[in-house]
Each structure stands twice: as C-alpha cells, then as structure tokens.
Design a protein around this motif. Structure first.
Motif, PDB file in Angstrom:
ATOM      1  N   PHE A 109      -1.708  -5.848   0.141  1.00  0.00           N
ATOM      2  CA  PHE A 109      -1.961  -4.413   0.312  1.00  0.00           C
ATOM      3  C   PHE A 109      -3.290  -3.996  -0.324  1.00  0.00           C
ATOM      4  N   ALA A 110      -3.470  -4.399  -1.588  1.00  0.00           N
ATOM      5  CA  ALA A 110      -4.649  -3.953  -2.337  1.00  0.00           C
ATOM      6  C   ALA A 110      -5.943  -4.433  -1.691  1.00  0.00           C
ATOM      7  N   THR A 111      -5.937  -5.675  -1.199  1.00  0.00           N
ATOM      8  CA  THR A 111      -7.145  -6.233  -0.590  1.00  0.00           C
ATOM      9  C   THR A 111      -7.482  -5.523   0.714  1.00  0.00           C
ATOM     10  N   ILE A 112      -6.458  -5.237   1.503  1.00  0.00           N
ATOM     11  CA  ILE A 112      -6.689  -4.528   2.772  1.00  0.00           C
ATOM     12  C   ILE A 112      -7.263  -3.139   2.504  1.00  0.00           C
ATOM     13  N   ASP A 113      -6.665  -2.424   1.554  1.00  0.00           N
ATOM     14  CA  ASP A 113      -7.175  -1.093   1.214  1.00  0.00           C
ATOM     15  C   ASP A 113      -8.610  -1.170   0.704  1.00  0.00           C
ATOM     16  N   TRP A 114      -8.874  -2.144  -0.173  1.00  0.00           N
ATOM     17  CA  TRP A 114     -10.223  -2.304  -0.735  1.00  0.00           C
ATOM     18  C   TRP A 114     -11.245  -2.582   0.364  1.00  0.00           C
ATOM     19  N   ALA A 115     -10.909  -3.474   1.288  1.00  0.00           N
ATOM     20  CA  ALA A 115     -11.844  -3.843   2.346  1.00  0.00           C
ATOM     21  C   ALA A 115     -12.167  -2.657   3.249  1.00  0.00           C
ATOM     22  N   MET A 116     -11.150  -1.873   3.584  1.00  0.00           N
ATOM     23  CA  MET A 116     -11.385  -0.743   4.483  1.00  0.00           C
ATOM     24  C   MET A 116     -12.206   0.351   3.808  1.00  0.00           C
ATOM     25  N   MET A 156      -9.775   6.363   1.840  1.00  0.00           N
ATOM     26  CA  MET A 156      -8.497   5.810   1.412  1.00  0.00           C
ATOM     27  C   MET A 156      -8.117   4.684   2.359  1.00  0.00           C
ATOM     28  N   GLY A 157      -7.498   3.640   1.808  1.00  0.00           N
ATOM     29  CA  GLY A 157      -7.054   2.532   2.636  1.00  0.00           C
ATOM     30  C   GLY A 157      -5.795   2.887   3.405  1.00  0.00           C
ATOM     31  N   PRO A 158      -5.410   2.059   4.391  1.00  0.00           N
ATOM     32  CA  PRO A 158      -4.249   2.377   5.224  1.00  0.00           C
ATOM     33  C   PRO A 158      -2.950   2.479   4.438  1.00  0.00           C
ATOM     34  N   PHE A 159      -2.779   1.628   3.424  1.00  0.00           N
ATOM     35  CA  PHE A 159      -1.527   1.678   2.668  1.00  0.00           C
ATOM     36  C   PHE A 159      -1.510   2.851   1.690  1.00  0.00           C
ATOM     37  N   GLU A 160      -2.667   3.212   1.163  1.00  0.00           N
ATOM     38  CA  GLU A 160      -2.748   4.434   0.356  1.00  0.00           C
ATOM     39  C   GLU A 160      -2.369   5.646   1.201  1.00  0.00           C
ATOM     40  N   LEU A 161      -2.861   5.679   2.429  1.00  0.00           N
ATOM     41  CA  LEU A 161      -2.554   6.791   3.321  1.00  0.00           C
ATOM     42  C   LEU A 161      -1.075   6.811   3.684  1.00  0.00           C
ATOM     43  N   MET A 162      -0.518   5.645   3.977  1.00  0.00           N
ATOM     44  CA  MET A 162       0.905   5.593   4.333  1.00  0.00           C
ATOM     45  C   MET A 162       1.788   5.985   3.157  1.00  0.00           C
ATOM     46  N   ASP A 163       1.352   5.657   1.938  1.00  0.00           N
ATOM     47  CA  ASP A 163       2.106   6.072   0.749  1.00  0.00           C
ATOM     48  C   ASP A 163       2.106   7.586   0.615  1.00  0.00           C
ATOM     49  N   ILE A 181      -1.625  -7.418   9.566  1.00  0.00           N
ATOM     50  CA  ILE A 181      -2.432  -8.284   8.696  1.00  0.00           C
ATOM     51  C   ILE A 181      -1.623  -8.699   7.475  1.00  0.00           C
ATOM     52  N   TYR A 182      -0.894  -7.734   6.908  1.00  0.00           N
ATOM     53  CA  TYR A 182      -0.061  -8.053   5.741  1.00  0.00           C
ATOM     54  C   TYR A 182       1.083  -8.991   6.131  1.00  0.00           C
ATOM     55  N   ASP A 183       1.770  -8.684   7.236  1.00  0.00           N
ATOM     56  CA  ASP A 183       2.912  -9.496   7.672  1.00  0.00           C
ATOM     57  C   ASP A 183       2.506 -10.937   7.977  1.00  0.00           C
TER      58      ASP A 183
END
Length: 220
Positions: free
Chosen positions: A198-205, A213-220, A190-192
């Motif tokens: 990143f922030a919007t994807i995390d917020w939506a999830m 936690m959003g996917p990018f928070e988890l990956m971090d 979705i990001y690519d």
C-alpha cells in the motif's frame, strides 16, 4: 473533511458553526486546525493575525441548534445514505426557509438525500476534495428537485472561497470519482498481484504521478 471546509470558509471571512455530536471529534478538529495554522505561520504563508482571525470565526459545538441562523449548511458525515437522510431531517426544521442545505457526498444520490426533506428544492450536492484547503476543485450537483435559481449563488460563494467549480449531474460518482474508479481498481490489482504494498503504491503515485494523495489514502 468538515474541518477543512470550515477552514476555507473562515479564511474567506465567513462565520462558521462546526457541529459534531462527539466532543472528542470536536477537540481533535480544533487541535488539528490550530496545528495546521501554526505550521502555516511558521512557513510565512499565513500571518499570526490572520491565523487568529480564522480561529475566531469558527465555533465548535455539539448543539445542532447553533445552525439556526445559517445561510448555508454543508453536511460532511460518513458516506451512508441512512445516516445522511436522518441528519437532513434534523437539519431542516432548525434552519430558516431561505437556508440552502448541501451534502458533501462523493457518490451517493443527491435526489435520495433530498427526498426526506419537506422542501427538497433547497438541497444540492457540494462535493469538496481532500485536503480541502489545497484541492481547488468543487463539484456542484443539483438534484432533480433542486431550485435551479440557487445554483449560481452557491457557485459564486465557492468561487469567492478560491475554488474552481464544475456542475455535475446527479449520477453515481459524479465526475471525478467516476473517472477515479479505474485508478482505485488498478491500485488494488497491483497490491493483489504482489507487485507493491500500500505505502509504496501511494508513494509512487504522489512522487511520480503528481497526485496529492495516493489511491489507498483516498480510499481510506
């Protein structure tokens, strides 16, 4: 994650030695836990007495020798096999023969981590999820070498800490992270593709998907 594990254990009456080789990391850990408990006190979720009791049960230390009397040691360092193996070779001589040594790895081979120990039968995986005080699930992962008689005792301890425990095979990602791989993969796509940042994807999830936690928070 070590701070969260320490908080949960201390909340349920355990005496905890929280060890880190970096004094700055220990200072941050203590500050963050104190801040967390202060917020819980302000919200009326924890009494000031209980907050003080939790803090009094945790000793922050740079001295590995402080684990000598431990019945259970949980390693929670970075996801690097060599780093974990080196740490296990340091832990094992310091603790009693009856001490259980657990790794909080989220995906690495527990067999390979245990293989560096002279007594790998007391090693197993105990995988918590972030944030530890809020996430109920814990995966217990016996390695091929693990003494199976230890498993129920470890699970009972975790249940007494308010956790929901599942037993998983020692395979890459175990249960949850194996299922989560497509979650991360789709978030990256979705990001690519420029659909959202990143922030919007995390917020939506978190907002609509029900994730803590959003996917990018988890990956971090």
């Amino acid at each position: 994650m070590g701070t969260g594990i320490a908080q949960v254990a201390a909340t349920h009456g355990c005496t905890v030695n929280l060890i880190d080789s970096a004094p700055d990391a220990l200072d941050r850990s203590k500050f963050n836990l104190q801040s967390t408990l202060n917020r819980l006190v302000e919200k009326g979720k924890v009494s000031e007495v209980d907050s003080n009791n939790i803090l009094s049960k945790i000793k922050w230390s740079i001295e590995m020798e402080d684990i000598a009397s431990s019945e259970l040691v949980i390693e929670a360092v970075i996801e690097d096999m060599i780093v974990k193996q080196q740490l296990f070779t340091k832990i094992e001589p310091l603790v009693s023969n009856n001490c259980i040594i657990a790794t909080n790895t989220s995906s690495l081979s527990v067999f390979d981590i245990a293989s560096v120990c002279s007594n790998p039968s007391r090693v197993l995986g105990v995988h918590f999820f972030n944030p530890v005080p809020l996430m109920k699930l814990v995966e217990v992962i016996p390695a091929e070498q693990t003494d199976t008689t230890l498993i129920e005792g470890v699970k009972s301890t975790l249940i007494s800490w308010g956790k929901t425990v599942v037993t998983a095979k020692d395979t890459p990602g175990f249960i949850v992270n194996r299922v989560a791989r497509p979650y991360y993969g789709e978030a990256l796509r979705i990001y690519d593709e420029g659909i959202a940042d990143f922030a919007t994807i995390d917020w939506a999830m978190k907002k609509f998907g029900g994730f803590r936690m959003g996917p990018f928070e988890l990956m971090d």
